[in-house]
Write a protein that holds these residues in place. Structure first.
Motif, PDB file in Angstrom:
ATOM      1  N   THR A  75      32.704  48.959  23.875  1.00  0.00           N
ATOM      2  CA  THR A  75      32.464  50.152  24.671  1.00  0.00           C
ATOM      3  C   THR A  75      31.536  51.054  23.879  1.00  0.00           C
ATOM      4  O   THR A  75      31.853  51.424  22.747  1.00  0.00           O
ATOM      5  N   ALA A  76      30.399  51.397  24.457  1.00  0.00           N
ATOM      6  CA  ALA A  76      29.451  52.293  23.804  1.00  0.00           C
ATOM      7  C   ALA A  76      29.421  53.617  24.555  1.00  0.00           C
ATOM      8  O   ALA A  76      29.256  53.638  25.783  1.00  0.00           O
ATOM      9  N   VAL A  77      29.585  54.715  23.831  1.00  0.00           N
ATOM     10  CA  VAL A  77      29.623  56.049  24.419  1.00  0.00           C
ATOM     11  C   VAL A  77      28.381  56.816  23.985  1.00  0.00           C
ATOM     12  O   VAL A  77      28.129  56.955  22.780  1.00  0.00           O
ATOM     13  N   GLU A  78      27.617  57.293  24.944  1.00  0.00           N
ATOM     14  CA  GLU A  78      26.359  57.984  24.647  1.00  0.00           C
ATOM     15  C   GLU A  78      26.234  59.238  25.510  1.00  0.00           C
ATOM     16  O   GLU A  78      26.426  59.180  26.729  1.00  0.00           O
ATOM     17  N   LEU A  79      25.908  60.356  24.877  1.00  0.00           N
ATOM     18  CA  LEU A  79      25.803  61.633  25.573  1.00  0.00           C
ATOM     19  C   LEU A  79      24.580  61.707  26.485  1.00  0.00           C
ATOM     20  O   LEU A  79      24.641  62.274  27.577  1.00  0.00           O
ATOM     21  N   ARG A  80      23.471  61.134  26.046  1.00  0.00           N
ATOM     22  CA  ARG A  80      22.183  61.335  26.719  1.00  0.00           C
ATOM     23  C   ARG A  80      21.886  60.180  27.682  1.00  0.00           C
ATOM     24  O   ARG A  80      21.661  59.041  27.259  1.00  0.00           O
ATOM     25  N   PRO A  81      21.867  60.448  28.975  1.00  0.00           N
ATOM     26  CA  PRO A  81      21.618  59.376  29.951  1.00  0.00           C
ATOM     27  C   PRO A  81      20.262  58.709  29.762  1.00  0.00           C
ATOM     28  O   PRO A  81      20.116  57.515  30.014  1.00  0.00           O
ATOM     29  N   GLN A  82      19.276  59.464  29.300  1.00  0.00           N
ATOM     30  CA  GLN A  82      17.957  58.874  29.089  1.00  0.00           C
ATOM     31  C   GLN A  82      17.987  57.837  27.976  1.00  0.00           C
ATOM     32  O   GLN A  82      17.298  56.818  28.044  1.00  0.00           O
ATOM     33  N   VAL A  83      18.809  58.070  26.952  1.00  0.00           N
ATOM     34  CA  VAL A  83      18.947  57.095  25.868  1.00  0.00           C
ATOM     35  C   VAL A  83      19.551  55.797  26.399  1.00  0.00           C
ATOM     36  O   VAL A  83      19.127  54.701  26.025  1.00  0.00           O
ATOM     37  N   ILE A  84      20.527  55.920  27.284  1.00  0.00           N
ATOM     38  CA  ILE A  84      21.130  54.726  27.885  1.00  0.00           C
ATOM     39  C   ILE A  84      20.088  53.933  28.662  1.00  0.00           C
ATOM     40  O   ILE A  84      19.991  52.705  28.535  1.00  0.00           O
ATOM     41  N   GLU A  85      19.291  54.637  29.450  1.00  0.00           N
ATOM     42  CA  GLU A  85      18.270  53.953  30.240  1.00  0.00           C
ATOM     43  C   GLU A  85      17.223  53.283  29.355  1.00  0.00           C
ATOM     44  O   GLU A  85      16.778  52.163  29.635  1.00  0.00           O
ATOM     45  N   LEU A  86      16.828  53.938  28.291  1.00  0.00           N
ATOM     46  CA  LEU A  86      15.836  53.360  27.380  1.00  0.00           C
ATOM     47  C   LEU A  86      16.409  52.162  26.623  1.00  0.00           C
ATOM     48  O   LEU A  86      15.709  51.182  26.373  1.00  0.00           O
ATOM     49  N   ALA A  87      17.680  52.250  26.253  1.00  0.00           N
ATOM     50  CA  ALA A  87      18.318  51.126  25.576  1.00  0.00           C
ATOM     51  C   ALA A  87      18.342  49.896  26.468  1.00  0.00           C
ATOM     52  O   ALA A  87      18.123  48.767  26.010  1.00  0.00           O
ATOM     53  N   LYS A  88      18.593  50.119  27.752  1.00  0.00           N
ATOM     54  CA  LYS A  88      18.608  48.994  28.692  1.00  0.00           C
ATOM     55  C   LYS A  88      17.204  48.468  28.955  1.00  0.00           C
ATOM     56  O   LYS A  88      16.993  47.249  29.042  1.00  0.00           O
ATOM     57  N   ARG A  89      16.246  49.376  29.058  1.00  0.00           N
ATOM     58  CA  ARG A  89      14.887  48.977  29.430  1.00  0.00           C
ATOM     59  C   ARG A  89      14.100  48.358  28.272  1.00  0.00           C
ATOM     60  O   ARG A  89      13.361  47.394  28.475  1.00  0.00           O
ATOM     61  N   TYR A  90      14.276  48.915  27.073  1.00  0.00           N
ATOM     62  CA  TYR A  90      13.411  48.509  25.963  1.00  0.00           C
ATOM     63  C   TYR A  90      14.130  47.797  24.811  1.00  0.00           C
ATOM     64  O   TYR A  90      13.470  47.191  23.969  1.00  0.00           O
ATOM     65  N   PHE A  91      15.470  47.886  24.765  1.00  0.00           N
ATOM     66  CA  PHE A  91      16.175  47.339  23.608  1.00  0.00           C
ATOM     67  C   PHE A  91      17.205  46.272  23.974  1.00  0.00           C
ATOM     68  O   PHE A  91      18.104  45.977  23.199  1.00  0.00           O
TER      69      PHE A  91
END
Length: 247
Positions: free
Chosen positions: A91-107
């Motif tokens: 389970t990964a918890v992240e405050l910033r929704p944009q970071v989540i989207e970038l992690a999915k898109r680029y990482f």
């Protein structure tokens, strides 16, 4: 980062975010000359920062069936843990929704039955106590200005303790300066049976706090180093030479 090509650049309410890359690496940054996460594109599971390598020393002492990662970044810890054992429930918890989207898109971070991505403040997530107890909590909550001091608070430590199983382990990524923080050490020792730490070559102070005595140890570890290094695909011995009780 003049040698890198920009793939994405923007900002949210917490500040700027960018994704850059060269032929070999892809980076997530929250500011100029900042590396929140660095990924080897040909092998995302091999961590490039020494603090991530040090946090993975936890696998010498516990074989987790479940883990919580506070602070997503580019998912370096997630990739390593999944490579180590695809069966671990993460389970990964992240405050910033944009970071989540970038992690999915680029990482290459993709939710699955074994990986849950939660958009939430880590403090509120822990305080709610809704998640099942887990074997390990990895706390790596940083901004462009440095470590989130809430990660070092008594409330954070207490709530993390309550969300760990009876033989669970808390792993905190701090800075070298925190090695002299006697109040932080006292807070951890008040709750956890054993507290160890590792100073990395990158000047991070990685802390390991075990709920039960004897889980952590600094002798007889060489037996497991080769096996762990083989499973993680990099040598853990560099971090282990700096590992020991935090006194």
């Amino acid at each position: 980062m003049s040698d890198y090509h920009c793939l994405w650049q923007g900002e949210d309410q917490f500040g700027p975010i960018s994704v850059v890359e060269d032929n070999d690496y892809r980076l997530l940054a929250f500011g100029d000359n900042d590396e929140q996460s660095k990924q080897l594109k040909s092998a995302p599971h091999i961590p490039q920062h020494t603090y991530v390598q040090a946090m993975l020393l936890s696998l010498l002492f516990i074989k987790p069936k479940s883990a919580i990662v506070l602070g997503l970044g580019g998912g370096a810890l997630l990739h390593s843990l999944k490579h180590y054992d695809p069966a671990i429930k993460l389970t990964a918890v992240e405050l910033r929704p944009q970071v989540i989207e970038l992690a999915k898109r680029y990482f290459r971070v993709q939710p699955s039955k074994k990986l849950q991505l939660i958009e939430a403040d880590a403090m509120k997530f822990l305080a709610a106590g809704d998640h099942k107890r887990c074997d390990v909590i990895y706390a790596d909550i940083y901004t462009d200005a440095g470590i989130d001091e809430q990660q070092l608070s008594q409330v954070f430590i207490d709530n993390a303790f309550n969300l760990l199983k009876a033989d669970g382990l808390l792993v905190l990524n701090c800075w070298k300066e925190h090695s002299r923080d006697v109040e932080l050490l006292a807070r951890l020792q008040a709750s956890f049976a054993d507290v160890y730490a590792c100073l990395t070559s990158g000047s991070n102070w990685v802390v390991f706090a075990a709920k039960q005595p004897g889980i952590l140890r600094d002798h007889g570890l060489k037996v497991g180093i080769d096996e762990l290094s083989s499973r993680l695909d990099f040598s853990v011995s560099r971090s282990l030479t700096r590992f020991g009780p935090w006194l």
